[in-house]
Design a protein around this motif. Structure first.
Motif, PDB file in Angstrom:
ATOM      1  N   MET A  14     -41.325  25.299  16.228  1.00 30.84           N
ATOM      2  CA  MET A  14     -41.761  24.806  17.535  1.00 30.84           C
ATOM      3  C   MET A  14     -40.926  25.459  18.628  1.00 30.84           C
ATOM      4  O   MET A  14     -39.778  25.827  18.412  1.00 30.84           O
ATOM      5  N   PHE A  15     -41.540  25.580  19.816  1.00 35.68           N
ATOM      6  CA  PHE A  15     -40.859  26.181  20.952  1.00 35.68           C
ATOM      7  C   PHE A  15     -41.237  25.397  22.193  1.00 35.68           C
ATOM      8  O   PHE A  15     -42.276  24.763  22.234  1.00 35.68           O
ATOM      9  N   VAL A  16     -40.400  25.440  23.209  1.00 39.95           N
ATOM     10  CA  VAL A  16     -40.617  24.633  24.396  1.00 39.95           C
ATOM     11  C   VAL A  16     -40.583  25.501  25.647  1.00 39.95           C
ATOM     12  O   VAL A  16     -39.866  26.497  25.703  1.00 39.95           O
ATOM     13  N   ALA A  17     -41.391  25.116  26.633  1.00 39.05           N
ATOM     14  CA  ALA A  17     -41.334  25.708  27.970  1.00 39.05           C
ATOM     15  C   ALA A  17     -41.090  24.562  28.940  1.00 39.05           C
ATOM     16  O   ALA A  17     -41.756  23.533  28.878  1.00 39.05           O
ATOM     17  N   LYS A  18     -40.106  24.733  29.821  1.00 35.36           N
ATOM     18  CA  LYS A  18     -39.765  23.674  30.773  1.00 35.36           C
ATOM     19  C   LYS A  18     -40.047  24.148  32.191  1.00 35.36           C
ATOM     20  O   LYS A  18     -39.464  25.124  32.654  1.00 35.36           O
ATOM     21  N   ALA A  19     -40.949  23.440  32.860  1.00 33.51           N
ATOM     22  CA  ALA A  19     -41.175  23.710  34.277  1.00 33.51           C
ATOM     23  C   ALA A  19     -40.102  22.991  35.089  1.00 33.51           C
ATOM     24  O   ALA A  19     -39.646  23.483  36.111  1.00 33.51           O
ATOM     25  N   CYS A  20     -39.730  21.821  34.639  1.00 32.72           N
ATOM     26  CA  CYS A  20     -38.658  21.016  35.229  1.00 32.72           C
ATOM     27  C   CYS A  20     -38.289  19.970  34.177  1.00 32.72           C
ATOM     28  O   CYS A  20     -38.956  19.877  33.156  1.00 32.72           O
ATOM     29  N   PRO A  21     -37.233  19.182  34.394  1.00 34.69           N
ATOM     30  CA  PRO A  21     -36.841  18.211  33.357  1.00 34.69           C
ATOM     31  C   PRO A  21     -37.938  17.210  32.967  1.00 34.69           C
ATOM     32  O   PRO A  21     -37.959  16.730  31.848  1.00 34.69           O
TER      33      PRO A  21
END
Length: 97
Positions: A14-21
């Motif tokens: 799995m991988f994550v992309a964060k636009a903001c918290p």
């Protein structure tokens, strides 16, 4: 006793992309190599009602930076809000976005 069945195990990273918290999107990362043996990491992340992020890089850190920047552009700068236009060029319609 006969032949034992081997269990097949498929590992999904799995991988994550964060636009903001408060806006975090999850997707799957795949790893491969190009024709020269250099590593390639690719991720495809579906953003609820905001679109689809796809990015490829040579390492995981670069991939994370690319995905985070795209997520911020979509969420805060309205990247997918522009639906583009269609122009007729030499008798054919071309979609410009």
């Amino acid at each position: 006793m006969g032949k034992e069945k081997k269990q097949k195990v498929e590992v999904t990273e799995m991988f994550v992309a964060k636009a903001c918290p408060s806006r975090i999107y999850w997707g799957i990362i795949t790893r491969s190599q190009d024709e020269n043996g250099n590593p390639i990491v690719f991720s495809r992340i579906l953003m609820e009602n905001d679109g689809l992020l796809c990015a490829q890089a040579s390492d995981q850190k670069e991939l994370a930076n690319n995905l985070n920047r795209m997520a911020r552009m979509i969420v805060f700068e309205g990247l997918h809000d522009d639906r583009g236009v269609t122009e007729e060029i030499f008798g054919s319609d071309f979609f410009l976005n």
